[in-house]
Design an enzyme around this catalytic site. Sequence first.
Site, short mmCIF file in Angstrom:
data_model
loop_
_atom_site.label_atom_id
_atom_site.label_comp_id
_atom_site.label_asym_id
_atom_site.label_seq_id
_atom_site.Cartn_x
_atom_site.Cartn_y
_atom_site.Cartn_z
N ASP A 172 35.06 54.53 31.54
CA ASP A 172 35.47 54.08 30.10
C ASP A 172 36.30 52.78 30.11
OD1 ASP A 172 33.76 56.26 29.58
OD2 ASP A 172 35.60 57.39 28.59
N PHE A 213 35.90 50.22 32.13
CA PHE A 213 34.89 49.39 32.59
C PHE A 213 35.39 47.82 32.49
CE2 PHE A 213 30.98 46.79 32.12
CZ PHE A 213 30.62 46.82 33.52
N TYR A 270 36.76 67.27 30.86
CA TYR A 270 37.62 66.11 30.23
C TYR A 270 38.16 66.62 29.10
CZ TYR A 270 38.83 61.44 29.73
OH TYR A 270 39.25 60.13 29.40
C1 LIG Z 1 41.61 54.21 28.22
C2 LIG Z 1 41.18 54.52 29.64
C3 LIG Z 1 40.01 55.04 30.16
C4 LIG Z 1 39.94 55.31 31.52
N1 LIG Z 1 38.45 55.60 31.97
C5 LIG Z 1 38.39 56.06 33.04
C6 LIG Z 1 36.96 56.40 33.57
O1 LIG Z 1 36.10 56.60 32.87
N2 LIG Z 1 36.67 56.60 35.04
C7 LIG Z 1 37.75 56.38 35.96
O2 LIG Z 1 37.65 56.57 37.05
N3 LIG Z 1 39.08 55.85 35.47
C8 LIG Z 1 39.21 55.95 34.18
N4 LIG Z 1 40.39 55.31 33.74
C9 LIG Z 1 41.40 55.14 34.92
C10 LIG Z 1 41.52 53.63 35.40
O3 LIG Z 1 40.85 52.88 34.74
C11 LIG Z 1 41.09 53.71 36.91
O4 LIG Z 1 41.96 54.35 37.44
C12 LIG Z 1 40.65 52.50 37.37
O5 LIG Z 1 40.11 52.68 38.78
C13 LIG Z 1 41.98 51.67 37.66
O6 LIG Z 1 41.41 50.28 38.12
P1 LIG Z 1 42.23 48.99 37.97
O7 LIG Z 1 41.65 47.87 38.38
O8 LIG Z 1 42.81 48.93 36.44
O9 LIG Z 1 43.43 49.35 38.79
P2 LIG Z 1 45.06 49.13 38.66
O10 LIG Z 1 45.37 50.10 37.46
O11 LIG Z 1 45.26 47.77 38.54
O12 LIG Z 1 45.46 49.85 39.73
C14 LIG Z 1 45.57 51.34 39.96
C15 LIG Z 1 45.93 51.61 41.60
O13 LIG Z 1 45.03 51.01 42.48
C16 LIG Z 1 45.66 50.10 43.30
N5 LIG Z 1 44.76 49.04 43.40
C17 LIG Z 1 44.61 48.13 42.58
N6 LIG Z 1 43.52 47.20 43.12
C18 LIG Z 1 43.96 47.18 44.44
C19 LIG Z 1 43.29 46.86 45.71
N7 LIG Z 1 42.32 45.70 45.54
N8 LIG Z 1 43.76 47.11 47.07
C20 LIG Z 1 44.63 48.17 47.03
N9 LIG Z 1 44.95 48.95 45.96
C21 LIG Z 1 44.75 48.59 44.99
C22 LIG Z 1 47.07 49.77 42.58
O14 LIG Z 1 48.16 49.35 43.35
C23 LIG Z 1 47.19 51.42 41.91
O15 LIG Z 1 47.80 52.06 42.66
C24 LIG Z 1 40.72 55.10 32.38
C25 LIG Z 1 41.95 54.51 32.02
C26 LIG Z 1 42.22 54.34 30.62
C27 LIG Z 1 43.36 53.96 30.30
#
Ligand SMILES: Cc1cc2nc3c(=O)[nH]c(=O)nc-3n(C[C@H](O)[C@H](O)[C@H](O)COP(=O)(O)OP(=O)(O)OC[C@H]3O[C@@H](n4cnc5c(N)ncnc54)[C@H](O)[C@@H]3O)c2cc1C
Length: 552
Positions: free
Chosen positions: A201, A203, A472
Amino acid sequence: MAAMRWWGWGHDDVSFTHEDKPAFGPFLRHHLALDATRVKSRPVAFGNLRIPEPSLAPALQVALEEALGGGLTSTDSLDRVVHGRGKSLRDLVRHRRGELGRLPDVVVRPGDEDEVAAVLRVALDADAVLIPFGGGTSISGSLEASADERRTVVSLDLSRLSRVLAVDEASRLARIQAGAFGPDLEWQLNAQGWTLGHFPDSFTHSTLGGWIATRSSGMQSDLYGDIGDLTRAVRVVTPSGLLVTRPVPSTSTGPSVREMVLGSEGRLGVITEATLHVRRVPERRLILGYLFPTWAHGIAAMRDVAASETAVSVTRVSDANETGFSFATRKKPSILDRLKSKALTTYLRRRHGFDVESMCLSFIGFEGSQRHVASQRKLVGRIVGRHGGLCIGSSPGALYDQKKFDTPYIRDFLLDRGALADVSETAAPWSRLSTVYDTVMTSAHGAFEELGVRGFIMCHLSHSYHAGACLYFTFAFEPSAQRDGLQEYDLVKSAIQQAFIDSGATLSHHHAVGTEHARWLEEDISAPGVAMLQALFTGVDPGANLNPGKIV
Ligand SMILES: Cc1cc2nc3c(=O)[nH]c(=O)nc-3n(C[C@H](O)[C@H](O)[C@H](O)COP(=O)(O)OP(=O)(O)OC[C@H]3O[C@@H](n4cnc5c(N)ncnc54)[C@H](O)[C@@H]3O)c2cc1C
């Protein structure tokens, strides 16, 4: 990709509104005693934030600039605020109040793997803390530095590593840089006829590296798999050098190092690149809507779909509360829509004995060739029919598919109106799902009662597997004003999380551990499990420089 709002989700030109959804105001009034038209709270103005001066020794600043070149290190206030946290409810509430916590002192933006390695070396030499930052959508407190961190905190933003590097067509594997955001990554793959098929979500605002580091799951995981299934190999810059695993289909090389990197939340190093399964963009994609007479019928049908020879992309069923919520967020219907919906309700009641209050909305997705989709549809139709379900066509599914990435904006809308809304998700074996559901519902309502507030909780099942599925939950309430709102939120969130653990489910199916869920880790994976993780993190990063305090 422009940075998200510092106090909320997404971009300034998009927001959720009740004005074009006639049933939403009454729904909020009924379930939360909330007036949709009354804005009670707004984020503090950026100019009024008290932003501490960065703690960055000149020698460290020079070393970082030498590692990267000028202009790619930033101590800009907005940059530091945006990189200070993710988007959990606790993050949003504290940012809106102007309670910024321990902000990073500097944000750096390397452009390739060598620069990532150079930054890590500089950070280690200076005994600084390094926190990898993907899209900043973490919902589990995985990005915030500890409040008492005295060392310099460096936020390493990976957004410049955004390319699909190569596609091995014969193996259906793509090498992709870790900072690629969902839409950009899909666009680059689609241009060559491929798709990763990973659509969480979040994405639009999250990155490949973040997905891997949190063990993310996308909406179409039933067909494509979670990110753990999709990720064949990784390249990670670690304190002891570049970790490289091979993109082999399977291997017998002892405990899986690739698996250790999955979900590591930046504690083992910086993921710079991964090799992932890709598939051809399907000829046809279809999401059909179904209605089931009750939640139990819906769950049983999803279980049978998972156990059958079908290969669907989405299995999702909402409980009656979430079904009511979905109908309440529909845009103003046309006269024709209203007539159709009235006719459908009458038909369901008269011919099928559906009670409109307990019926449950479901979406099942199909992808592939026209022939494959047609045959799958038939197979699923038979299973759904056996469980008293009815197909309601493709328009509800198409609408859901279009709107799903806008749903996160609702939290900001509710915060403006004084209500706290959040999610908690888990996974459990099929045989335990209804116990988990009942325990969570009882615990959440118990917490609302204890607080003396009107609360609402709804649930859907998604991501079906051979042995079980994800549940969920979304909950909302207006705090009582007797104590701090976040204390009340803690009580409800903890009751739900504890109910997961007490009923045999996991602390999270795809939102990771971070700091939000760390207190349940030992109950989930046992004390020796926690000790193994601790030993892994300490062994790889003895100085605790890499995103310390997360997971354990
Ligand atoms: C409204 C909402 C909806 C969401 N829906 C979903 C969903 O449907 N499915 C889902 O799985 N998650 C969902 N999430 C959670 C979130 O989007 C996921 O955890 C996503 O994978 C985080 O990706 P990001 O690039 O934003 O990482 P960040 O938030 O920037 O980082 C997350 C963690 O990963 C680490 N990290 C980031 N990049 C790297 C890298 N290159 N190397 C090493 N460590 C790294 C960071 O240090 C941190 O610990 C949702 C969150 C919100 C707020």
